[in-house]
Design a protein around this motif. Structure first.
Motif, PDB file in Angstrom:
ATOM      1  N   SER A  31      42.012  30.163  38.495  1.00  0.00           N
ATOM      2  CA  SER A  31      42.527  31.181  37.572  1.00  0.00           C
ATOM      3  C   SER A  31      41.916  31.003  36.188  1.00  0.00           C
ATOM      4  O   SER A  31      41.642  31.985  35.491  1.00  0.00           O
ATOM      5  CB  SER A  31      44.048  31.136  37.512  1.00  0.00           C
ATOM      6  OG  SER A  31      44.478  30.275  36.516  1.00  0.00           O
ATOM      7  N   ALA A  32      41.652  29.735  35.792  1.00  0.00           N
ATOM      8  CA  ALA A  32      41.001  29.513  34.498  1.00  0.00           C
ATOM      9  C   ALA A  32      39.602  30.117  34.511  1.00  0.00           C
ATOM     10  O   ALA A  32      39.166  30.734  33.537  1.00  0.00           O
ATOM     11  CB  ALA A  32      40.930  28.022  34.186  1.00  0.00           C
TER      12      ALA A  32
ATOM     13  N   PHE B  33      39.915  33.859  34.308  1.00  0.00           N
ATOM     14  CA  PHE B  33      40.290  34.239  32.946  1.00  0.00           C
ATOM     15  C   PHE B  33      39.077  34.193  32.018  1.00  0.00           C
ATOM     16  O   PHE B  33      38.833  35.118  31.247  1.00  0.00           O
ATOM     17  CB  PHE B  33      41.393  33.301  32.440  1.00  0.00           C
ATOM     18  CG  PHE B  33      41.991  33.713  31.138  1.00  0.00           C
ATOM     19  CD1 PHE B  33      42.968  34.704  31.103  1.00  0.00           C
ATOM     20  CD2 PHE B  33      41.591  33.128  29.945  1.00  0.00           C
ATOM     21  CE1 PHE B  33      43.527  35.099  29.911  1.00  0.00           C
ATOM     22  CE2 PHE B  33      42.148  33.527  28.750  1.00  0.00           C
ATOM     23  CZ  PHE B  33      43.119  34.508  28.730  1.00  0.00           C
TER      24      PHE B  33
ATOM     25  N   MET C 201      41.609  39.448  33.297  1.00  0.00           N
ATOM     26  CA  MET C 201      42.369  38.399  32.608  1.00  0.00           C
ATOM     27  C   MET C 201      43.827  38.407  33.075  1.00  0.00           C
ATOM     28  O   MET C 201      44.414  37.355  33.343  1.00  0.00           O
ATOM     29  CB  MET C 201      42.314  38.619  31.090  1.00  0.00           C
ATOM     30  CG  MET C 201      40.980  38.331  30.450  1.00  0.00           C
ATOM     31  SD  MET C 201      40.866  39.019  28.791  1.00  0.00           S
ATOM     32  CE  MET C 201      42.070  38.024  27.949  1.00  0.00           C
TER      33      MET C 201
END
Lengths: 102, 498
Positions: free
Chosen positions: A13-14, A17, A40
């Motif tokens: 997820s990082a 993002f 995002m």
């Protein structure tokens, strides 16, 4: 968690993002910029779901639904605004929409 | 098993219910307006003026009544706060103080928009509906104590503002302002949400109280804590338009219809500050050592950018946008000091800022006529000869914005400086004081134009009754808070978040 550790989901997820932020900063088409923002928000959803599954709670799942609803509302308002910009200027390049600069 | 919806829950939620009910009612009525007008055989079926006295003012009055009920309930219970919905919403002095400010700002903006929208040729009912719905979003920002409530409140407010900023559909500047505000606002919400998701992971709950405990238990050099702090802070600083996240503010302020700019600069900023204080004095309170120096640097940068960029502006709305950025820097300094005086100072500052900034924008609204937008500094020329009353009001607001006694602006700055000196931040206090001198330069440039420069037009300004009433009230309050500060200081004292 079925053998897949929590940290993997968080790293994924990082990355998503960061891709969204990079798309926002480097793309010039307004629609693409808008899609980067959606990316995002989806990365955020993944974090919520991963934590919520790890904690065996339902709070994070519910937060995800709120995020999706808000993203939909934002897309509705956003596309309407982008449409009026396009009608008035005939361009969707962020660099050409610059009459408010001193 | 706690009951699902108690009487306390209802009491706490009531202001938001009122605002949302009247907001939605106005949206529906606007849709049905042609039929209603035909029913009454109205002469002008496009007319929407009746919405203001028939729906907007009663809506605000009912909300004021519910807020007053909450206030008396809180006073009678003797507690410092009332929790509702298992701790998702909270009524305390802080939320009441901010909710009164939002409501007063909505009232003033609604009665001023009356004539302005006619001149712009965009008098639609949605406008009033959006004001009330935005206000209900602000209610959740001040009263929320759960990540979900705060997030929904923020987005409800922001979505209404995106539409209002772009309300002049045929105007290129208004479109562009709405687009920039929307894109940057959604971007900052993304950061904020990422921070929220990490906070949820740390706390294992969306309740601010639970997250605060979990954050306090963490080491200060924990990278996860830093990640949550930085992403959340970036999102929050975007919302209050602190440098280096301020780029959206001048564009959005300049392009938006002037009444919306007034509302945006006052209510949205106060609500975002309430939100920021809830997070920084809640979950982040224990990691103060980490964020205090960062926030001090950001406050100084914000004042620098705001004040120096304002000097070279020729557009009054853009100038006031930069000045409002620098005011956000001063308010942040109150949080950096962080003692009781500092927090009281933030409340006083926001109260004072509401009246003086709204007032300054009201005069710009009064300058709008025919083809003249009236937002260039030259449009103020000779205002003293054309409309002495308006010129004197503008003088009061500008003097107050600059922070000169005996006006209210001085009081706000005084408390911030006092707090900085009490906590030993002498360098910050000196820098903040020096920037007042810069601010005086660009505010008095406008004063000089008003009083000394000859004007092309001699005609006095044609302000509506609502505009004059709002302008005079804001002017009287700006002077009153400066000269008889005690009741307002007591009010600010009750609003400190404990």
């Amino acid at each position: 968690m079925n053998g897949v550790p929590l940290s993997w989901y968080l790293v994924l997820s990082a990355i998503l993002f960061s891709l969204g932020v990079a798309g926002f900063l480097f793309r010039r088409n307004i629609i693409t910029i808008f899609m980067s923002i959606e990316l995002m928000l989806n990365a955020v959803n993944l974090t919520f779901i991963a934590f919520s599954y790890d904690l065996r709670q339902v709070n994070g799942h519910i937060f995800t639904f709120f995020v999706m609803v808000v993203a939909a509302a934002e897309a509705a308002v956003g596309l309407a605004i982008i449409l009026t910009v396009y009608k008035n200027r005939g361009t969707l390049n962020a660099d050409d929409v610059n009459s408010l600069r001193f | 098993m706690t009951p699902f919806y108690t009487a306390t829950d209802h009491l706490v939620l009531l202001p938001a219910i009122m605002l949302a009910f009247f907001g939605c009612a106005i949206l529906l009525l606007d849709h049905w307006a042609p039929d209603i007008m035909a029913l009454f055989r109205a002469a002008n079926p496009k007319d929407r003026k009746w919405l203001l006295p028939v729906f907007v003012l009663p809506g605000i009055a009912f909300t004021a009544y519910t807020l007053w009920r909450q206030q008396s309930y809180l006073a009678a219970s003797g507690a410092t706060d009332i929790q509702a919905f298992q701790g998702s919403l909270v009524i305390d002095g802080f939320s009441l103080f901010f909710n009164w400010i939002f409501l007063i700002a909505s009232l003033i903006v609604a009665i001023v928009s009356y004539r302005y929208l006619d001149i712009e040729g965009e008098h639609h009912g949605e406008y009033y509906g959006l004001i009330l719905l935005a206000n209900s979003g602000m209610f959740f920002l001040a009263a929320g104590s759960d990540l979900v409530t705060l997030f929904i409140g923020l987005e409800l407010m922001a979505l209404c503002f995106y539409v209002m900023v772009g309300f002049l559909r045929g105007d290129r500047r208004s479109n562009e302002a709405a687009m920039k505000y929307l894109i940057l606002g959604a971007f900052s919400s993304g950061f904020l949400l990422y921070g929220f998701s990490i906070l949820y992971g740390i706390g294992g709950s969306t309740k601010l109280a639970a997250i605060s405990e979990a954050m306090a238990a963490r080491e200060l050099d924990d990278p996860v804590l830093w990640l949550a702090l930085i992403t959340t802070a970036v999102g929050l600083l975007f919302k209050i338009s602190a440098a280096p996240f301020h780029m959206w503010a001048p564009d959005a302020y300049e392009g938006a219809p002037t009444t919306v700019t007034a509302y945006l600069s006052v209510a949205s900023k106060a609500a975002s500050f309430a939100f920021l204080l809830r997070i920084f004095l809640g979950p982040f309170a224990a990691s103060r050592e980490v964020w205090e120096p960062i926030l001090a640097a950001i406050a100084v940068l914000t004042m620098t950018v705001g004040n120096f960029a304002a000097i070279s502006q020729t557009n009054v709305k853009r100038l006031l946008a930069y000045s409002s950025i620098s005011h956000a820097g001063y308010m942040l300094l109150g949080l950096v000091a962080g003692n009781e005086t500092g927090l009281q100072g933030i409340s006083v500052y926001i109260l004072v800022y509401t009246f003086m900034n709204l007032g300054a924008f009201l005069v710009i609204v009064a300058l709008r006529r025919g083809n003249l937008i009236g937002d260039e500094i030259e449009d103020l020329a000779g205002l003293m000869r054309r409309s002495p009353g308006m010129a004197m009001l503008m003088l009061v607001f500008l003097v107050s914005l600059a922070g000169i006694p005996p006006t209210a602006g001085f009081l706000g700055k005084f408390y911030i400086f006092l707090a900085l000196i009490e906590t030993g931040h002498y360098v910050l206090a000196v820098i903040a004081t020096l920037y007042v001198a810069v601010a005086i330069y660009y505010y008095f440039r406008m004063v000089r134009t008003m009083f000394l420069d000859p004007s092309a037009e001699q005609e006095p300004l044609a302000g509506s009754f609502g505009l004059r009433l709002a302008g005079v009230s804001a002017g009287v309050l700006t002077l009153a808070i400066g000269d008889y500060p005690e009741p307002f200081l007591r009010l600010a004292q009750t609003s400190i978040l404990r």
